[in-house]
Design a protein around this motif. Structure first.
Motif, short mmCIF file in Angstrom:
data_model
loop_
_atom_site.label_atom_id
_atom_site.label_comp_id
_atom_site.label_asym_id
_atom_site.label_seq_id
_atom_site.Cartn_x
_atom_site.Cartn_y
_atom_site.Cartn_z
N PRO A 25 0.82 -1.22 0.00
CA PRO A 25 0.00 0.00 0.00
C PRO A 25 0.85 1.26 0.00
CG PRO A 25 -0.04 -1.07 2.15
CD PRO A 25 0.61 -2.03 1.22
N ILE A 26 2.01 1.22 0.63
CA ILE A 26 2.88 2.40 0.66
C ILE A 26 3.38 2.72 -0.75
CG2 ILE A 26 5.05 3.32 1.55
CD1 ILE A 26 4.60 1.70 4.07
N ILE A 27 3.72 1.68 -1.51
CA ILE A 27 4.19 1.88 -2.89
C ILE A 27 3.08 2.49 -3.74
CG2 ILE A 27 4.92 0.70 -4.99
CD1 ILE A 27 6.37 -1.31 -3.17
N LYS A 28 1.85 1.98 -3.58
CA LYS A 28 0.72 2.52 -4.35
C LYS A 28 0.46 3.98 -4.00
CE LYS A 28 -1.56 -1.98 -4.84
NZ LYS A 28 -2.75 -2.80 -4.49
N ILE A 29 0.55 4.27 -2.71
CA ILE A 29 0.35 5.65 -2.27
C ILE A 29 1.44 6.55 -2.83
CG2 ILE A 29 0.35 7.19 -0.27
CD1 ILE A 29 -0.96 4.90 1.32
N ALA A 30 2.68 6.04 -2.84
CA ALA A 30 3.80 6.83 -3.35
C ALA A 30 3.63 7.14 -4.83
CB ALA A 30 5.12 6.10 -3.10
N VAL A 32 6.36 17.49 -1.04
CA VAL A 32 5.42 16.40 -0.74
C VAL A 32 5.74 15.17 -1.60
CG1 VAL A 32 3.01 15.67 -0.90
CG2 VAL A 32 3.58 17.91 0.04
N ALA A 33 5.95 15.39 -2.90
CA ALA A 33 6.26 14.26 -3.79
C ALA A 33 7.57 13.60 -3.41
CB ALA A 33 6.31 14.75 -5.24
N THR A 34 8.56 14.42 -3.04
CA THR A 34 9.87 13.89 -2.66
C THR A 34 9.78 13.05 -1.39
OG1 THR A 34 11.00 15.76 -3.68
CG2 THR A 34 12.23 14.49 -2.05
N ILE A 35 9.07 13.58 -0.40
CA ILE A 35 8.93 12.84 0.87
C ILE A 35 8.23 11.51 0.64
CG2 ILE A 35 7.77 12.87 3.12
CD1 ILE A 35 8.29 15.90 3.19
N ASN A 36 7.19 11.51 -0.16
CA ASN A 36 6.48 10.26 -0.44
C ASN A 36 7.37 9.25 -1.15
OD1 ASN A 36 3.34 10.20 0.09
ND2 ASN A 36 3.86 12.30 -0.44
N MET A 37 8.17 9.71 -2.10
CA MET A 37 9.08 8.80 -2.81
C MET A 37 10.13 8.24 -1.87
SD MET A 37 9.77 10.41 -6.56
CE MET A 37 10.28 11.99 -5.92
N VAL A 38 10.71 9.13 -1.07
CA VAL A 38 11.78 8.69 -0.16
C VAL A 38 11.26 7.67 0.84
CG1 VAL A 38 13.32 9.47 1.67
CG2 VAL A 38 13.12 10.81 -0.43
N VAL A 39 10.09 7.95 1.42
CA VAL A 39 9.51 7.03 2.40
C VAL A 39 9.24 5.66 1.76
CG1 VAL A 39 7.48 6.56 3.81
CG2 VAL A 39 8.52 8.83 3.84
N ALA A 40 8.68 5.66 0.56
CA ALA A 40 8.38 4.40 -0.11
C ALA A 40 9.65 3.60 -0.40
CB ALA A 40 7.63 4.67 -1.41
N LEU A 41 10.69 4.26 -0.86
CA LEU A 41 11.93 3.56 -1.19
C LEU A 41 12.66 3.09 0.07
CD1 LEU A 41 13.19 5.83 -4.10
CD2 LEU A 41 12.02 3.63 -4.25
N LEU A 42 12.58 3.88 1.13
CA LEU A 42 13.20 3.43 2.38
C LEU A 42 12.48 2.21 2.94
CD1 LEU A 42 13.94 6.81 4.24
CD2 LEU A 42 15.55 5.31 3.07
N VAL A 43 11.16 2.17 2.80
CA VAL A 43 10.41 0.99 3.25
C VAL A 43 10.83 -0.23 2.44
CG1 VAL A 43 8.11 -0.05 3.30
CG2 VAL A 43 8.44 2.28 4.13
N LEU A 44 11.05 -0.06 1.15
CA LEU A 44 11.52 -1.17 0.33
C LEU A 44 12.87 -1.69 0.82
CD1 LEU A 44 10.62 -0.03 -3.31
CD2 LEU A 44 9.59 -1.88 -1.99
N ILE A 45 13.77 -0.77 1.15
CA ILE A 45 15.10 -1.19 1.63
C ILE A 45 14.99 -1.89 2.96
CG2 ILE A 45 17.35 -0.35 2.39
CD1 ILE A 45 17.11 1.89 0.34
N PHE A 68 18.27 -1.60 -6.20
CA PHE A 68 17.27 -0.69 -5.66
C PHE A 68 17.05 0.53 -6.57
CE2 PHE A 68 18.24 -3.05 -1.76
CZ PHE A 68 16.95 -3.30 -1.32
N LEU A 69 18.06 0.90 -7.34
CA LEU A 69 17.87 1.97 -8.31
C LEU A 69 16.90 1.56 -9.40
CD1 LEU A 69 21.47 3.45 -8.72
CD2 LEU A 69 19.49 4.60 -7.75
N TYR A 70 17.00 0.31 -9.84
CA TYR A 70 16.04 -0.20 -10.82
C TYR A 70 14.64 -0.20 -10.22
CZ TYR A 70 19.67 -1.86 -14.04
OH TYR A 70 20.70 -1.94 -14.93
N ASN A 71 14.55 -0.63 -8.98
CA ASN A 71 13.25 -0.65 -8.30
C ASN A 71 12.69 0.76 -8.15
OD1 ASN A 71 11.08 -1.73 -6.97
ND2 ASN A 71 12.30 -2.95 -5.57
N ALA A 72 13.57 1.69 -7.77
CA ALA A 72 13.14 3.08 -7.60
C ALA A 72 12.72 3.68 -8.94
CB ALA A 72 14.26 3.91 -6.98
#
Length: 403
Positions: free
Chosen positions: A24-29, A278-291, A315-319
Motif C-alpha cells: 500500500p505504501i508503494i501505491k500511495i507513493a 510532498v512528492a519527494t517525501i512520499n518517494m523517499v519514504v516508499a523507497l526506504l520501506v523497500l530497503i 534498488f535503483l532499478y526498483n526506484a
C-alpha cells in the motif's frame, strides 16, 4: 543477463510483495508522485497583454492618460521605422485610437477604435483569431475591421456583418462622424478588459475623422526582444525620444494588472515548492520501506559476494520503476488538463476579479522537464545515502543473516 535488473524485476512482480506492508505504501507513493506532477504542471500559467498595446508606448505627454488620441505625433522621427539607437527594440509600429459607439438595431456598445497601418505586427492578434481573417490594410481605404467575440456576442454580429460607429466631434452641438465598418474577423484573447474595448481597423479612418495629415498618428508602439528587461529598455527608449514625447512601458501603464500577476506568480512558486517537497517525501519514504523490508535479502546478497554497487543498482532499478510510473501518469494527466483548458476553456474565471474569463494556460516544455528533474533527483539520492550509511559496512552481512 543483468542480475540486478532481474532481481529488481522479480521484486516488483513477486506475489508475496503484493501482500507485504510495502504494497500500500508503494501505491500511495506512485499516486502521490502523479498527483504532485499534475499540480506542479497545472500551476505554471501566464497571460500576456502586450498584444493590444506593445511593450512601450511613445506619445505626446497629453495623450498618455487617455485611450483616445488628442494631439497627433509626426511619423518623421529618428526612431521610426527602425529604432537603431536602442538595439534591444525589435519592432516599432504607428497607431491611433479614438473612442466611439457601435450602434445596431438591438444594442449599442462603447468602444475604442484602434487604427493601425501596414507596419502593424499581427503576430499576437493572429493567435487569438477564432473566425474570419485579418483586415486588408494595403491599397485603398476599406471598411474592414476585426472585433472581439465578446463584442460580437453582445451586439449579435458575425463575420460579414456591417455596423455603424459614431465618433464624437470636439465642441458642443456638433453632429458625430458616422463610419460604417464590415467585420472580416473575430478574435478572443480571453482578457475581457481589452476584448470589451478594442476594434481594430485602418488608421486612415481616424486620420480622416481628425483631419490629420497622412504622416500624423496617435502614438508609437515599441516591442522589445526580452520582456524581462522591459524596465531597462524603457529607460533607454525614453532617453532617445524627443523632448515633446513621453514613453511608458505597459508595466507602468497597467501597473494594477502586473502587480496582480506578480502576486499570482508568488503563489505559483509556493505551490511548486510545497508539491515538490510532498512528492519527494512520499518517494523517499516508499523507497526506504523497500530497503528496510529487504534487510535480510541485502545481508544474504552481501554474504554470497555481492558488492555495494550491485545492491545499489538493484534498488535503483526498483526506484526507477516507481518514480517513472508516477511521473508518466502525472505528466500524461497534467499536460492533458493543460491542453483541454487551452483549447476548450473548461475552467472559467470572474473577469472582474481575475481580468480574464478563462484560466490562461502557458505550456513550456523546458519548465516541465525541470519539474521532472527536481522531482526525480531527491527520490534517487536520499535512499542511496541511507543505504550507504546503514548497509555499506562489511560488518553487517553476518549480523543480517542471523537476524
Amino acid at each position: 543477463m543483468n542480475l540486478e535488473y532481474f532481481i529488481a524485476k522479480r521484486l516488483i512482480t513477486a506475489k508475496d510483495n503484493k501482500s507485504s506492508i510495502s504494497a500500500p505504501i508503494i501505491k500511495i507513493a506512485i499516486s502521490a508522485i502523479a498527483i504532485g506532477m499534475i499540480m506542479m504542471i497545472v500551476s505554471v500559467i501566464r497571460e500576456k497583454i502586450s498584444a493590444f498595446n506593445g511593450h512601450i508606448i511613445i506619445a505626446n505627454f497629453d495623450n498618455n492618460q487617455s485611450e483616445t488620441t488628442l494631439v497627433p505625433v509626426s511619423k518623421k522621427q529618428d526612431f521610426y521605422p527602425k529604432f537603431s539607437s536602442v538595439p534591444e527594440v525589435s519592432h516599432v509600429q504607428a497607431i491611433a485610437s479614438k473612442a466611439g459607439i457601435i450602434r445596431t438595431a438591438d444594442a449599442f456598445e462603447g468602444i475604442v477604435f484602434k487604427g493601425v497601418g501596414t507596419d502593424y505586427s499581427w503576430v499576437n492578434i493572429k493567435e487569438y483569431l477564432v473566425s474570419g481573417q485579418l483586415p486588408n490594410l494595403s491599397g485603398q481605404l476599406n471598411p474592414e475591421v476585426i472585433i472581439s467575440q465578446y463584442l460580437a456576442n453582445r451586439l449579435k454580429l458575425k463575420v460579414g456583418d456591417n455596423f455603424n460607429t459614431f465618433f464624437m466631434k470636439e465642441g458642443q452641438n456638433k453632429l458625430p462622424n458616422i463610419r460604417r465598418f464590415k467585420i472580416v474577423g473575430i478574435f478572443n484573447s480571453g482578457f475581457q478588459e481589452f476584448d470589451a474595448t478594442y476594434v481594430l481597423g485602418d488608421i486612415r479612418h481616424i486620420q480622416r475623422i481628425n483631419k490629420w495629415k497622412p504622416d500624423q498618428i496617435g502614438a508609437f508602439e515599441v516591442f522589445v526582444d526580452d520582456f524581462d528587461n522591459i524596465n531597462t529598455v524603457g529607460e533607454k527608449v525614453y532617453e532617445h525620444t524627443g523632448s515633446t514625447l513621453d514613453s511608458k512601458t505597459i508595466v507602468e501603464k497597467y501597473s494594477y494588472i502586473f502587480e496582480w500577476l506578480q502576486l499570482f506568480d508568488f503563489n505559483i512558486v509556493v505551490i511548486l515548492i510545497v508539491m515538490i517537497l510532498v512528492a519527494t517525501i512520499n518517494m523517499v519514504v516508499a523507497l526506504l520501506v523497500l530497503i528496510l523490508e529487504r534487510t535480510q535479502m541485502i545481508g544474504i546478497l552481501k554474504a554470497i559476494g555481492a558488492n555495494n554497487w550491485s545492491i545499489r543498482k538493484m534498488f535503483l532499478y526498483n526506484a526507477s520503476y516507481l518514480i517513472l510510473r508516477g511521473l508518466f501518469w502525472g505528466n500524461l494527466i497534467g499536460i492533458s488538463i493543460l491542453l483541454i483548458q487551452k483549447y476548450f476553456g473548461i475552467i472559467e474565471l470572474n473577469p472582474e476579479n481575475y481580468y480574464v474569463n478563462q484560466a490562461p494556460v502557458y505550456i513550456n516544455i523546458v519548465y516541465i522537464v525541470l519539474l521532472n528533474i527536481l522531482t526525480v533527483f531527491p527520490g534517487f539520492a536520499n535512499p542511496i545515502l541511507y543505504y550507504n550509511q546503514n548497509y555499506s559496512s562489511q560488518s553487517h552481512p553476518i549480523r543480517l543473516i542471523w537476524c
